[in-house]
Motif scaffolding. Structure first.
Motif, short mmCIF file in Angstrom:
data_model
loop_
_atom_site.label_atom_id
_atom_site.label_comp_id
_atom_site.label_asym_id
_atom_site.label_seq_id
_atom_site.Cartn_x
_atom_site.Cartn_y
_atom_site.Cartn_z
N UNK A 38 -26.01 61.35 -47.37
CA UNK A 38 -25.92 61.59 -48.80
C UNK A 38 -24.72 60.87 -49.44
N UNK A 39 -25.01 60.03 -50.43
CA UNK A 39 -24.01 59.32 -51.23
C UNK A 39 -23.17 58.32 -50.44
N UNK A 40 -23.59 57.93 -49.25
CA UNK A 40 -22.92 56.86 -48.52
C UNK A 40 -23.58 55.53 -48.84
N UNK A 41 -22.79 54.47 -48.89
CA UNK A 41 -23.35 53.16 -49.22
C UNK A 41 -24.28 52.69 -48.10
N UNK A 42 -25.44 52.16 -48.49
CA UNK A 42 -26.39 51.60 -47.53
C UNK A 42 -26.60 50.11 -47.79
N UNK A 43 -25.53 49.43 -48.22
CA UNK A 43 -25.63 48.00 -48.53
C UNK A 43 -25.97 47.20 -47.27
N UNK A 44 -25.58 47.69 -46.09
CA UNK A 44 -25.93 46.99 -44.86
C UNK A 44 -27.43 46.96 -44.63
N UNK A 45 -28.10 48.09 -44.89
CA UNK A 45 -29.56 48.14 -44.76
C UNK A 45 -30.21 47.24 -45.79
N UNK A 46 -29.70 47.25 -47.01
CA UNK A 46 -30.25 46.41 -48.07
C UNK A 46 -30.14 44.93 -47.71
N UNK A 47 -29.00 44.52 -47.18
CA UNK A 47 -28.81 43.13 -46.78
C UNK A 47 -29.75 42.76 -45.62
N UNK A 48 -29.91 43.66 -44.66
CA UNK A 48 -30.79 43.39 -43.52
C UNK A 48 -32.23 43.23 -43.98
N UNK A 49 -32.67 44.06 -44.92
CA UNK A 49 -34.05 43.97 -45.41
C UNK A 49 -34.26 42.68 -46.20
N UNK A 50 -33.30 42.33 -47.04
CA UNK A 50 -33.40 41.05 -47.76
C UNK A 50 -33.48 39.89 -46.78
N UNK A 51 -32.64 39.89 -45.79
CA UNK A 51 -32.62 38.81 -44.79
C UNK A 51 -33.96 38.73 -44.05
#
Length: 307
Positions: free
Chosen positions: A270-283
């Motif tokens: 909850x409310x933790x950044x998931x920018x790593x997952x977003x970058x992995x999915x974009x890649x």
């Protein structure tokens, strides 16, 4: 000093260490050109490559600690990382665009010489696009759906409060693993958060298995191919283009494995950044789109002139 919302980086040994390891890898390449695969080459490669991997692992571990445990990231820092990764993908688009453009340039140039030029050149039997390559295309296209499933599940898991209390009736609805999460306490989570967490884990596992399958099948395709990297311009461009794409699939698979490990450790709660997952999915989507272009141009169009 007033806070700006950006992270203030402290002294770090990793940038200069990466530079040293990359210098060692470049020196290893020069040794290969001059002496071949001698014991000096393998010694230099082993030391430089392992040093490079260790430094990247340590550096990215520090980034995870800063964002997840130390709370040093703000929305401004996240936005910086997001835009930085977007520009990185744009640079990759130009990289693969140059390789695809070279394949088209030489293919059109040879095909335009009627009665003299042929593409693929005579003596080269190209790979049939309706066999292994078609299966790999189906695997990557299917993996784009599973990786989207993982992203949506992580987003849902991230939006639900994992620290709110649950009652005994909710605990009974957990399976055995969920009971281990509770461990006799009433503050470990809700059924909804575990529901989306479990599906995110499953989606990541499926996507990783599909990525590993793609790499394995491409290695088999290379083993069965009747031409090599040294067979003219066709062989060099084919292996350079598909090889770099295969390397990106391996990197993307490692990226997803890291996200899976972090998800299991509840880094995206909850409310933790998931920018790593977003970058992995974009890649991963970028890798999928590049393969569709490679399959259409290199395999189908490249096979079209073969008779």
């Amino acid at each position: 000093m007033a806070r700006t919302g950006y992270q203030l980086l402290g002294p770090s040994p990793w940038p200069i260490s990466v530079a040293v390891s990359l210098l060692g890898l470049c020196a290893t390449l020069l040794i290969f050109f001059s002496e071949g695969m001698s014991w000096v080459f393998w010694g230099s490669f082993f030391v430089s490559f392992n040093l490079f991997v260790f430094i990247l692992f340590s550096w990215w571990s520090d980034v995870v600690k800063e964002s997840t445990y130390l709370g040093e990231w703000s929305s401004y820092v996240v936005r910086t990382y997001v835009w930085g990764f977007r520009f990185f993908i744009i640079s990759e688009v130009f990289f693969f665009g140059g390789l695809l453009g070279s394949f088209i340039f030489y293919g059109v140039g040879e095909s335009s010489i009627h009665g003299v030029g042929f593409w693929p050149p005579r003596g080269i039997k190209p790979l049939v696009p309706w066999k292994m390559a078609f299966l790999n295309t189906a695997i990557l296209v299917g993996s784009s759906g599973t990786v989207n499933w993982a992203l949506k599940s992580v987003q849902a898991h991230n939006s639900l409060n994992f620290d709110m209390e649950v009652n005994k009736s909710d605990i009974k609805r957990f399976n055995s693993f969920g009971k281990k999460l509770v461990s006799g306490k009433l503050v470990s989570g809700t059924v909804d958060t575990y529901y989306y967490w479990k599906r995110a884990v499953l989606a990541f596992v499926i996507t990783i298995l599909l990525g590993v399958s793609f790499t394995f099948l491409q290695a088999l395709e290379y083993y069965w191919a009747s031409f090599s990297f040294g067979d003219g311009i066709y062989g060099s461009i084919f292996y350079l283009l598909t090889g770099f794409h295969g390397l990106h699939v391996i990197v993307g698979t490692i990226f997803l494995i890291v996200c899976l490990v972090r998800l299991i450790k509840f880094h995206f709660s909850y409310n933790h950044f998931y920018v790593g997952v977003l970058a992995a999915v974009w890649y991963w989507h970028f890798v999928d789109l590049v393969w569709v272009a490679v399959y259409g141009l290199v395999y189908i169009w490249g096979y079209w002139g073969y008779s």
